[in-house]
Structure formats: structure tokens, C-alpha cells
Design a protein around this motif. Structure first.
Motif, mmCIF file in Angstrom:
data_model
loop_
_atom_site.group_PDB
_atom_site.id
_atom_site.type_symbol
_atom_site.label_atom_id
_atom_site.label_comp_id
_atom_site.label_asym_id
_atom_site.label_seq_id
_atom_site.Cartn_x
_atom_site.Cartn_y
_atom_site.Cartn_z
ATOM 1 N N ILE A 156 57.544 30.941 -87.133
ATOM 2 C CA ILE A 156 57.290 31.950 -87.998
ATOM 3 C C ILE A 156 57.300 32.533 -88.867
ATOM 4 N N THR A 157 56.456 33.598 -89.411
ATOM 5 C CA THR A 157 56.292 34.286 -89.969
ATOM 6 C C THR A 157 55.190 35.956 -89.667
ATOM 7 N N VAL A 158 55.578 36.985 -89.412
ATOM 8 C CA VAL A 158 55.356 37.837 -88.832
ATOM 9 C C VAL A 158 55.093 39.131 -89.836
ATOM 10 N N SER A 159 54.163 38.872 -90.477
ATOM 11 C CA SER A 159 53.773 40.226 -91.334
ATOM 12 C C SER A 159 53.490 41.727 -91.147
ATOM 13 N N GLY A 160 53.756 42.265 -92.268
ATOM 14 C CA GLY A 160 53.095 44.145 -91.624
ATOM 15 C C GLY A 160 54.076 44.558 -92.852
ATOM 16 N N ALA A 161 54.504 46.082 -91.880
ATOM 17 C CA ALA A 161 54.621 47.020 -92.509
ATOM 18 C C ALA A 161 55.032 47.828 -91.278
ATOM 19 N N GLY A 162 57.097 48.651 -91.723
ATOM 20 C CA GLY A 162 57.765 49.146 -90.675
ATOM 21 C C GLY A 162 58.099 47.726 -89.962
ATOM 22 N N LEU A 163 58.710 46.889 -90.175
ATOM 23 C CA LEU A 163 58.985 45.813 -89.071
ATOM 24 C C LEU A 163 60.317 45.792 -89.566
ATOM 25 N N THR A 164 61.311 47.195 -89.213
ATOM 26 C CA THR A 164 62.490 47.120 -90.325
ATOM 27 C C THR A 164 63.236 46.371 -88.469
ATOM 28 N N GLU A 165 64.899 45.981 -88.554
ATOM 29 C CA GLU A 165 65.437 45.426 -87.379
ATOM 30 C C GLU A 165 65.076 45.042 -86.535
ATOM 31 N N ILE A 166 64.067 44.513 -86.136
ATOM 32 C CA ILE A 166 63.547 43.494 -85.117
ATOM 33 C C ILE A 166 63.696 43.597 -84.078
ATOM 34 N N ASN A 167 64.372 43.155 -83.021
ATOM 35 C CA ASN A 167 65.323 42.972 -81.878
ATOM 36 C C ASN A 167 64.799 42.542 -80.641
ATOM 37 N N LYS A 168 63.093 42.647 -80.499
ATOM 38 C CA LYS A 168 63.114 41.761 -79.391
ATOM 39 C C LYS A 168 61.703 41.337 -79.593
ATOM 40 N N VAL A 169 60.682 40.196 -79.029
ATOM 41 C CA VAL A 169 59.401 39.976 -79.426
ATOM 42 C C VAL A 169 58.967 39.355 -78.856
ATOM 43 N N VAL A 170 57.553 40.012 -77.254
ATOM 44 C CA VAL A 170 57.536 39.356 -76.533
ATOM 45 C C VAL A 170 56.191 38.622 -76.622
ATOM 46 N N PHE A 171 56.033 37.164 -76.690
ATOM 47 C CA PHE A 171 54.517 36.266 -76.710
ATOM 48 C C PHE A 171 54.240 36.103 -75.156
ATOM 49 N N PRO A 172 52.945 35.862 -75.544
ATOM 50 C CA PRO A 172 51.778 35.773 -74.663
ATOM 51 C C PRO A 172 52.706 34.806 -72.989
ATOM 52 N N GLY A 173 51.983 35.056 -71.321
ATOM 53 C CA GLY A 173 53.171 35.075 -70.983
ATOM 54 C C GLY A 173 53.945 35.695 -70.681
#
Length: 456
Positions: A156-173
Motif C-alpha cells: 500500500i502507499t501512504v501519502s501525506g507530508a513530512g513522511l521522510t525515512e519512515i522506519n516503523k509502521v504500527v497497524f491496528p492490533g
């Protein structure tokens, strides 16, 4: 005797001059001492008069924020460089033990030279001190997610602003992903693979990168809000034998789409039995939920989305797949009740016309299944004032036919009806054989948790 008088006459001015020279000499020595004294940093504080803690010790600062730096040796300071960027400071706010300065919005962050990044460099005449300190851009935000109900293993692609060098994504659960995340260098988006085990109750995703953390709206994988997915969640309603009515045999189940593929059965809004739609026709096809005695939005949804929720925080969401270019003609009418004949741009409905962009007809096409999010306050009946979810619940409960449905319409489109602004532009309808598929109709919350850099 005369010489003595002359010496006495000029003694006082000469003595004063001598004292001035000595004073200047000592001042010069002090300045030289200050200019050669090394600077030591002990603490950094964020100055924020709007915070509950207006003077807070911090380990990072964002562009535009003001900080107070404590230490020693600031007297005689000549220059300050933040991430290599020469930063203005007012000497009035400099003492030997502290300095107050504001981080310029022009300061580079991830684009700074590697040796300069996350540093504050203090320079006087003879010495300089480099202090390691994290410099962040503005807080990141999430504006959209390409598919909010993907299959596990899909990107999936998550769009927005300031999303630099994302190192962690926490999904529901509380399902955490730290690998396989690819970030756009400009921070406008990142991609991540949907893991297994994500909660069916859904909620927000949380992301963390070089600019800090951010939450999405609470609409990810919210399967409790499904109205109809043609695979057992919700009931497909149909009746009669009219050409427009989508019957169970019209549904399709072959695997279609790339990246994000179909999930079981889905609805073709132009079923195989219809070769094309004529121009200037409304209600070309229609597909409904079962309605009265079956659909119960209040019982199903209010445990998760309270009835007093502002309507701009509630949305209708679905996946759409359009394999070929769609432009110039045709749209989907989303109906909150079964009380429309077609062609309306008023009442409890919304017309989805994705091929009109900035007032022009632009081809709309997807490579896979893409999520569409329409806040309920965009529906025409509730677009002029502030309403709550209760308004929609009561509207449906008072209806003679409580089916929720979607028409495919192919009538002329006036730009003013799409934008709500005055315009004489019109898009005359044309015959079309476009293929448009939808699935996973649902009501979701748009509530977005607030991320605080410094939770109390």
C-alpha cells in the motif's frame, strides 16, 4: 618653575587618558579571552508559550521552533550554523551561560550535508564547537492510503507530508512492521506491505520516521463497518427483472487487478450482459443492500462511531477498480436510501465523478483496487450546515425504503454541480462501455488521534 606648572596643568587629562588606554587594553583582553574560550553545552529547552510546559528540556527541535541553549562560553559568539545553515540570533538574547534562537524554516534537514546534519555549530573568532542535536522538519501528516482494506502481503502507499525515512509502521492490533518500508525522499509518501494479523476492528495506523510520528484516520481495515462486500458481510438486495437491476448472477469473482487484487465477489457496474450505456441516460444500472428489516446502521455502527460524531468525521468508503481509461461521461450515484430516480444533485446522495479534475476531463484509471473515501458531509443534503451522524441515522430510519445503493448514471454533467461553484462549463454525455467495479462498501470513522511530540 614654569615647567612644573605646565606638568601640573596637564597632569589630570594625561592621567585620564592613561586610564582609558588601560581600560581598552583590559577590554580587548577580555574579548580575546571570550573569543578564544570554548563553548560547552549542557541542556536545550524548547520555548513554547502555548504549551502546558513552556520551557521544556528536549532532545530535538523542529523548523520554526525557538530553543534556549544552556552552557558556558557564549560571550563573543559570532556565528551559529544549524545543519550547516547560517542562523540569525539576536545578541540581546546571548549571555555567557545561554542563548535563545529560532530555527529558520529554511534550514535543511534530510538534504543537509551528511557531516552537518543534526548539528548546531557555534563559531567565535578563534574557536568553534559542534553540538550533535536532532533537527526535524514540520510534524508529518497522513492524508490518504491507497487501499485501506488490502489483502495481507499486498503493498500500500501512504501519502501525506513530512513522511521522510519512515522506519516503523504500527497497524491496528499493534502489528508492527520495521522492514521493507520505502520512503519518498521528499516525504510525500511511503510504501509498506500489509502484514498478517491486523485487527478486523481496524483503526489508525501509526508511523514513525526522521520527522517524528503521525497517525492516519481511524479507517484502516475497519471491517465492522462493512455494509456490503458480496461475500457474506451485509446482504445484497435485488428485485424485479429490469435491465438496470444488478442480480446475483451479474456479480463477478475472477481475480482482477494488479498490486491490490480483488477479494472474492465484487460488482461490475456495467455487467457483461450490457454492451454499453447510451448517452443521456440515468439509472443505467443499480445495486442495493437488502434494506428494511436487514440493514441496521444504528446497531451495527454506533458502538464504534457514536451518533453524536460530527458528520465531517464519518465517511463512506469503498474500493474501485477501473482497468481502462474513464473520461468524458458516466458517474456513480451513491444513495443513502432507495428514493432516487436518477439525475439528482440534491438530497441524501453523492455523485462520484473521478474524471473531472480541476474543471477538466482527465482520464481516470487504476492498476489495482483503490480506496475511495467520501465524507458524509459531502452528500448534498448535509453539505451546507454542520450535522452529526445522528442526522443520517434518523434520515435512513424515517425512509420508506432503507436500501443503500449505487447507480451508474450517464447523463450530462454541469461543472457547477460537481464543484458547487458558479460555472457555465458542461460535459455532454456520450455512449460509453467503461468498466467500473466496486467492492467492500463501508462506513468508517475519520477521527485521527493527535500525536504529541511531548506527551504529558
Amino acid at each position: 618653575m614654569k615647567q612644573y606648572i605646565l606638568n601640573k596643568k596637564y597632569w589630570a587629562p594625561l592621567a585620564f587618558l592613561g586610564m582609558m588606554c588601560c581600560a581598552l587594553l583590559f577590554t580587548s583582553c577580555d574579548n580575546e579571552d571570550s573569543a578564544s574560550k570554548s563553548i560547552a553545552i549542557s541542556k536545550v529547552f524548547l520555548e513554547d508559550v502555548n504549551s502546558a510546559v513552556p520551557d521544556r528540556e528536549v532532545s530535538f527541535v523542529r523548523l520554526g521552533q525557538t530553543i534556549r541553549i544552556e552552557g558556558s562560553g557564549f560571550s563573543g559568539l559570532k556565528k551559529v550554523y544549524i545543519n550547516g545553515y547560517s542562523t540569525y540570533f539576536n545578541v540581546v538574547f546571548v549571555s555567557d551561560n545561554s542563548i535563545i534562537l529560532t530555527v529558520s524554516g529554511d534550514t535543511p534537514t534530510i538534504e543537509a550535508e551528511p557531516a552537518d546534519r543534526n548539528t548546531i555549530r557555534f563559531v567565535n573568532d578563534n574557536t568553534e564547537t559542534v553540538f550533535p542535536f536532532q533537527i526535524r522538519a514540520s510534524s508529518p501528516t497522513i492524508s490518504s492510503i491507497s487501499n485501506t482494506m488490502p489483502n495481507p502481503g499486498e503493498k500500500i502507499t501512504v501519502s501525506g507530508a513530512g513522511l521522510t525515512e519512515i522506519n516503523k509502521v504500527v497497524f491496528p492490533g499493534n502489528v508492527t512492521v520495521t522492514t521493507g518500508i520505502v520512503s519518498d525522499p521528499d516525504g510525500e509518501f511511503f510504501t509498506v506491505t500489509m502484514p498478517g494479523g491486523v485487527s478486523d476492528t481496524g483503526g489508525s495506523i501509526f508511523v514513525e520516521g526522521s520527522n517524528g510520528g503521525a497517525y492516519s484516520p481511524a479507517y484502516f481495515n475497519f471491517k465492522k463497518g462493512l455494509l456490503l462486500n458480496f461475500d457474506g458481510s451485509g446482504s445484497h438486495g435485488y428485485w424485479g427483472t429490469s435491465t438496470s437491476m444488478i442480480q446475483p448472477e451479474d456479480l463477478e469473482s475472477g481475480t482482477i487487478g494488479a498490486d491490490n487484487i480483488s477479494q472474492g465477489k465484487y460488482v461490475p457496474h456495467r455487467p457483461a450482459r450490457i454492451a454499453s450505456f447510451d448517452a443521456a441516460k440515468n439509472r443505467c444500472t443499480e445495486v442495493w443492500t437488502a434494506g428494511n428489516g436487514v440493514d441496521n446502521w444504528r446497531a451495527q455502527l454506533t458502538p464504534y462511531i457514536p451518533a453524536n460524531t460530527a458528520l465531517d468525521q464519518v465517511a463512506f468508503q469503498f474500493e474501485v477498480y477501473v482497468p481502462d481509461a474513464w473520461k468524458d461521461s458516466g458517474f456513480l450515484k451513491i444513495c443513502t436510501i432507495n428514493n432516487f430516480n436518477g439525475g439528482e444533485w440534491t438530497g441524501g446522495c453523492y455523485n462520484y465523478v473521478p474524471w473531472i479534475v480541476d474543471g477538466k476531463s482527465v482520464a481516470f484509471q487504476t492498476t489495482g483496487w483503490t480506496t475511495v473515501t467520501i465524507p458524509l458531509n459531502k452528500f448534498y443534503a448535509w453539505s451546507k450546515e454542520a450535522f452529526t451522524f445522528e442526522t443520517v441515522l434518523a434520515y435512513r430510519e424515517a425512509a420508506a425504503y432503507q436500501n443503500f445503493g449505487i447507480f451508474f448514471e450517464n447523463s450530462d454533467v454541469k461543472l457547477k454541480d460537481v464543484t458547487g461553484n458558479d460555472s457555465t462549463v458542461e460535459f455532454p454525455s456520450k455512449a460509453t462501455s467503461v468498466k467500473v467495479y466496486t467492492d467492500n462498501w463501508r462506513i468508517v470513522s475519520l477521527n485521527t488521534p493527535t500525536y504529541n511530540d511531548f506527551p504529558n
